[in-house]
Write an enzyme that holds these catalytic residues in place. Sequence first.
Site, short mmCIF file in Angstrom:
data_model
loop_
_atom_site.label_atom_id
_atom_site.label_comp_id
_atom_site.label_asym_id
_atom_site.label_seq_id
_atom_site.Cartn_x
_atom_site.Cartn_y
_atom_site.Cartn_z
N HIS A 1 0.83 -1.21 0.00
CA HIS A 1 0.00 0.00 0.00
C HIS A 1 0.87 1.25 0.00
O HIS A 1 2.05 1.20 0.31
CB HIS A 1 -0.92 0.02 1.23
CG HIS A 1 -2.11 -0.89 1.08
ND1 HIS A 1 -2.02 -2.25 1.32
CD2 HIS A 1 -3.39 -0.64 0.73
CE1 HIS A 1 -3.21 -2.80 1.10
NE2 HIS A 1 -4.06 -1.85 0.75
N LYS B 1 -0.92 4.99 4.64
CA LYS B 1 -1.83 4.04 5.29
C LYS B 1 -1.47 3.88 6.76
O LYS B 1 -0.31 3.73 7.11
CB LYS B 1 -1.78 2.69 4.58
CG LYS B 1 -2.81 1.72 5.08
CD LYS B 1 -2.97 0.55 4.16
CE LYS B 1 -3.99 -0.44 4.71
NZ LYS B 1 -5.32 0.13 4.88
P1 NAP Z 1 -7.35 10.05 3.97
O1 NAP Z 1 -7.05 10.61 2.62
O2 NAP Z 1 -6.39 10.30 5.09
O3 NAP Z 1 -8.80 10.54 4.39
C1 NAP Z 1 -9.33 10.46 5.69
C2 NAP Z 1 -10.13 11.70 5.91
O4 NAP Z 1 -10.79 11.63 7.19
C3 NAP Z 1 -9.25 12.98 5.95
O5 NAP Z 1 -9.89 13.98 5.22
C4 NAP Z 1 -9.22 13.31 7.45
O6 NAP Z 1 -8.99 14.68 7.70
C5 NAP Z 1 -10.63 12.87 7.82
N1 NAP Z 1 -10.82 12.80 9.26
C6 NAP Z 1 -9.92 12.53 10.23
N2 NAP Z 1 -10.51 12.61 11.44
C7 NAP Z 1 -11.81 12.94 11.21
C8 NAP Z 1 -12.91 13.19 12.05
N3 NAP Z 1 -12.80 13.15 13.38
N4 NAP Z 1 -14.10 13.49 11.48
C9 NAP Z 1 -14.23 13.58 10.15
N5 NAP Z 1 -13.20 13.38 9.29
C10 NAP Z 1 -12.01 13.05 9.82
O7 NAP Z 1 -7.49 8.46 3.88
P2 NAP Z 1 -8.10 7.59 2.68
O8 NAP Z 1 -6.99 7.03 1.86
O9 NAP Z 1 -9.20 8.34 2.02
O10 NAP Z 1 -8.69 6.36 3.49
C11 NAP Z 1 -9.75 6.53 4.42
C12 NAP Z 1 -10.05 5.18 5.07
O11 NAP Z 1 -10.54 4.28 4.05
C13 NAP Z 1 -8.83 4.49 5.69
O12 NAP Z 1 -9.24 3.78 6.84
C14 NAP Z 1 -8.37 3.54 4.61
O13 NAP Z 1 -7.65 2.44 5.12
C15 NAP Z 1 -9.71 3.11 4.06
N6 NAP Z 1 -9.71 2.59 2.69
C16 NAP Z 1 -10.65 1.67 2.42
C17 NAP Z 1 -10.78 1.17 1.15
C18 NAP Z 1 -11.88 0.18 0.89
O14 NAP Z 1 -12.00 -0.28 -0.25
N7 NAP Z 1 -12.68 -0.15 1.89
C19 NAP Z 1 -9.92 1.58 0.14
C20 NAP Z 1 -8.95 2.55 0.44
C21 NAP Z 1 -8.87 3.06 1.72
P3 NAP Z 1 -7.45 15.18 7.95
O15 NAP Z 1 -6.72 14.87 6.68
O16 NAP Z 1 -7.59 16.63 8.25
O17 NAP Z 1 -6.95 14.39 9.12
#
Ligand code: NAP
Length: 266
Positions: A155, A159
């Site tokens: 990844h 992550k």
């Molecule tokens: P990301 O770009 O870091 O996005 C996470 C978002 O959540 C950021 O905008 C962050 O804000 C925000 N956040 C943090 N604390 C919060 C709160 N208290 N309330 C509301 N928003 C908040 O991560 P990502 O790559 O999009 O991944 C997000 C999640 O999905 C992870 O757990 C990842 O492992 C998972 N994921 C799942 C799949 C799937 O197929 N299921 C695929 C890819 C990723 P800040 O940046 O300001 O902290």
Amino acid sequence: MEKVKIVVAGARGRMGLEAVKMIEKVDHFELVAVVDHKNNGMKLSEIEGLPNIDVKVYTDISVCFNETQPDVLVDLTTPEIGRVHTRIALEHGVRPVVGTTGFSKEDLQEITEMAEHKKLGAIIAPNFAVGAILMMKFSQMAAKYFGDVEIIELHHDKKLDAPSGTGLKTAELISTVRESKKQGHPDEKETIAGARGATYDGIHIHSVRLPGLVAHQEVLFGGEGQMLTIRHDSFNRESFMSGVKLSIETVMKIDVLVYGLENIIE
Ligand code: NAP
């Protein structure tokens, strides 16, 4: 057809932004608000780099649910906040579709019980990519014939959790069909701690984190004189969106927690 009213938590994030764009394209979906830990009271359209959509940003998810009365929460945040959001959603009668990874067995147990008690659908899917689900299913099939298996999940370096939800889920599925065993030499010793990776029921899982990657996994099966490799690559986050769409549609029709997209894909 009534539109499904949706709140996205984590809409500024890489996955959340793709989810917002996908929801906008689907006629029977309506984005009613987003949840963030910043920008309270602003419009999504006022935040730099986000789509020109006139929905409100809430930092308090309970206030958001009370004011917008959504059908579904799509959570794409962090495990710490995602598990809290999921519980609050169920308390408010909102069906969670959770892509956030890193939930513990205890979280899943508690959410299962809450969904059952509330008779509300909920979906938690560590991987929304249909190809990744097939990789897991094919791995489970192969494990009946090849008992020795190692998982390498790769990844991007942003992550937070390791091993990945998909790596762990693959190991869980494999362990339902193969005899539990210790792999490698019975007397093997790690000269550097962690050299053999993490283990789940004797299955080794190796986590690679590098810039430039998105989400990739290889499942390696070894037999006498042969090796079978099953590999899946997500090259961008759009690869997850058909699974998010299917999950939103499905969660409206069920009244229990479903963990894993493989349980809704035939
Ligand atoms: P990301 O770009 O870091 O996005 C996470 C978002 O959540 C950021 O905008 C962050 O804000 C925000 N956040 C943090 N604390 C919060 C709160 N208290 N309330 C509301 N928003 C908040 O991560 P990502 O790559 O999009 O991944 C997000 C999640 O999905 C992870 O757990 C990842 O492992 C998972 N994921 C799942 C799949 C799937 O197929 N299921 C695929 C890819 C990723 P800040 O940046 O300001 O902290």
